[in-house]
Scaffold this active site. Structure first.
Site, PDB file in Angstrom:
ATOM      1  N   ASP A 169       0.854  -1.184   0.000  1.00 44.61           N
ATOM      2  CA  ASP A 169       0.000   0.000   0.000  1.00 44.61           C
ATOM      3  C   ASP A 169       0.892   1.237   0.000  1.00 44.61           C
ATOM      4  OD1 ASP A 169      -1.825   2.172   0.718  1.00 44.61           O
ATOM      5  OD2 ASP A 169      -3.260   0.570   1.138  1.00 44.61           O
ATOM      6  N   ALA A 227     -12.129  -4.431  -7.274  1.00 45.46           N
ATOM      7  CA  ALA A 227     -11.981  -3.011  -6.962  1.00 45.46           C
ATOM      8  C   ALA A 227     -12.763  -2.162  -7.958  1.00 45.46           C
ATOM      9  CB  ALA A 227     -10.503  -2.639  -6.940  1.00 45.46           C
ATOM     10  N   ARG A 228     -12.110  -1.770  -9.047  1.00 43.74           N
ATOM     11  CA  ARG A 228     -12.741  -1.023 -10.124  1.00 43.74           C
ATOM     12  C   ARG A 228     -12.272  -1.592 -11.455  1.00 43.74           C
ATOM     13  NH1 ARG A 228     -15.755   0.336  -6.831  1.00 43.74           N
ATOM     14  NH2 ARG A 228     -16.531   2.417  -6.291  1.00 43.74           N
ATOM     15  N   ASP A 252     -15.006  -9.264 -10.591  1.00 42.36           N
ATOM     16  CA  ASP A 252     -16.309  -8.753 -10.163  1.00 42.36           C
ATOM     17  C   ASP A 252     -16.621  -7.448 -10.877  1.00 42.36           C
ATOM     18  OD1 ASP A 252     -18.666  -8.672  -8.407  1.00 42.36           O
ATOM     19  OD2 ASP A 252     -17.653  -6.960  -7.477  1.00 42.36           O
ATOM     20  N   GLU A 257     -18.627  -1.709 -17.793  1.00 47.16           N
ATOM     21  CA  GLU A 257     -19.702  -2.530 -17.229  1.00 47.16           C
ATOM     22  C   GLU A 257     -21.052  -2.274 -17.888  1.00 47.16           C
ATOM     23  OE1 GLU A 257     -19.519  -2.011 -12.984  1.00 47.16           O
ATOM     24  OE2 GLU A 257     -17.479  -2.818 -12.870  1.00 47.16           O
ATOM     25  N   HIS A 284     -20.331  -6.906 -10.291  1.00 49.19           N
ATOM     26  CA  HIS A 284     -20.003  -5.826  -9.355  1.00 49.19           C
ATOM     27  C   HIS A 284     -20.831  -5.957  -8.069  1.00 49.19           C
ATOM     28  CE1 HIS A 284     -18.371  -1.435  -9.269  1.00 49.19           C
ATOM     29  NE2 HIS A 284     -18.390  -1.951  -8.054  1.00 49.19           N
TER      30      HIS A 284
END
Length: 312
Positions: A169, A227-228, A252, A257, A284
């Protein structure tokens, strides 16, 4: 304090706002023109996933003191513009951490055990045991990119499977704990069997997982993105699966999308992913549980009341 709520919310939100002494107007069907025409009357705005907060909205909102998003990720909000106006921003990132972490484990186990593939085959009358021989999560090295609420909750669950967890991170220091070893991105890329993304969408992370990234990972790996979608180039996943560098993917989220707006190139990549037995797709919903729906509201109201108290 008058608050405008322009997305559909779990009903648990309203008694919590009442208890906090906050007045609100609930208009989940408002479209952008209606938001623009009414926002000038309000000091607070609560959104979910449909509303983009940009200069046009902010220009019509001279009284606005905060924007609150019932969910994780702030890519819908022009953060520089709200900061210039001293508007507070709240998000309920911790509200769905348990849901996200469980979804990661579910997708990973499903991929490793060929559960989706085997289910489809059995329903067609195919009883193929050897073709569905799985692999074990036990002992795998999992690299988490991002170690906030979702990343740390995922590490905690992975520890129960005997995984070695590396966490990177950029915005934290001394964050290693009993569940994950603080690591560099280079260490993850050189050692991980599984790479899982837990970072927000920013200018820096957009298309972070591209052809160069995959080429620089030391060995074939499994990729998870909860996440995105725009963090991962969809064509890169296809190339990685075709070459074998990406052993499998749990997605996901997707780069686009809105499936009815896919470009011809995106459609080709999407069709490949849909037809691959090494890919698990969900719409998602990693943080989308009955429980998280209410937990997000609890976290959001807590942030709003704390933020307004500090402001006073």
């Amino acid at each position: 304090m008058k608050i405008l709520i322009v997305d559909e919310m779990h009903p648990s939100l309203f008694p919590m706002l009442d208890q906090a002494g906050l007045l609100y107007r609930y208009e989940p069907t408002f479209k952008r023109p209606q938001i623009l025409s009414h926002i000038g009357e309000y000091e607070g705005l609560i959104i979910r996933s449909k509303t983009v907060i940009d200069e046009e909205v902010l220009h019509q909102a001279p009284l606005l003191r905060f924007v609150a998003r019932a969910g994780a990720g702030l890519d819908l909000i022009d953060l520089e513009a709200v900061q210039q106006r001293n508007i507070q921003v709240f998000a309920a990132n911790e509200g769905n951490r348990d849901a996200v972490a469980e979804h990661v484990i579910g997708m990973l186990l499903g991929l490793f055990a060929n559960i989706a593939k085997a289910d489809r085959e059995v329903r067609r009358g195919i009883w193929d045991r050897e073709g569905n021989r799985g692999i074990e999560l036990m002992g795998k090295t999992v690299g988490l990119i991002g170690y906030g609420f979702n990343g740390s909750a995922t590490a905690r669950r992975l520890s129960g499977f005997g995984c070695r967890v590396l966490a990177y991170d950029k915005y934290l220091v001394n964050y290693g704990d009993e569940y994950a070893q603080e690591s560099s991105l280079e260490e993850i890329m050189s050692q991980a069997d599984v790479i899982s993304l837990h970072v927000p969408l920013t200018a820096e992370t957009r298309l972070m997982i591209n052809d160069d990234f995959v080429a620089n990972v030391a060995r074939p790996f499994f990729l998870l993105n909860i996440a995105r979608g725009e963090i991962v180039n969809m064509d890169t996943i296809v190339k990685g699966l075709e070459s074998g560098k990406i052993r499998g993917a749990c997605l996901d989220v997707l780069e686009n999308e809105k499936l009815n707006t896919l470009t011809p190139e995106q459609q080709k990549s999407f069709d490949y992913l849909c037809n691959s037995s090494r890919v698990i797709l969900t719409p998602h919903v990693a943080g989308w549980t009955q429980e998280s729906y209410a937990k997000i509201n609890e976290a959001l109201v807590k942030q709003i009341t704390a933020g307004l108290s500090v402001e006073k």
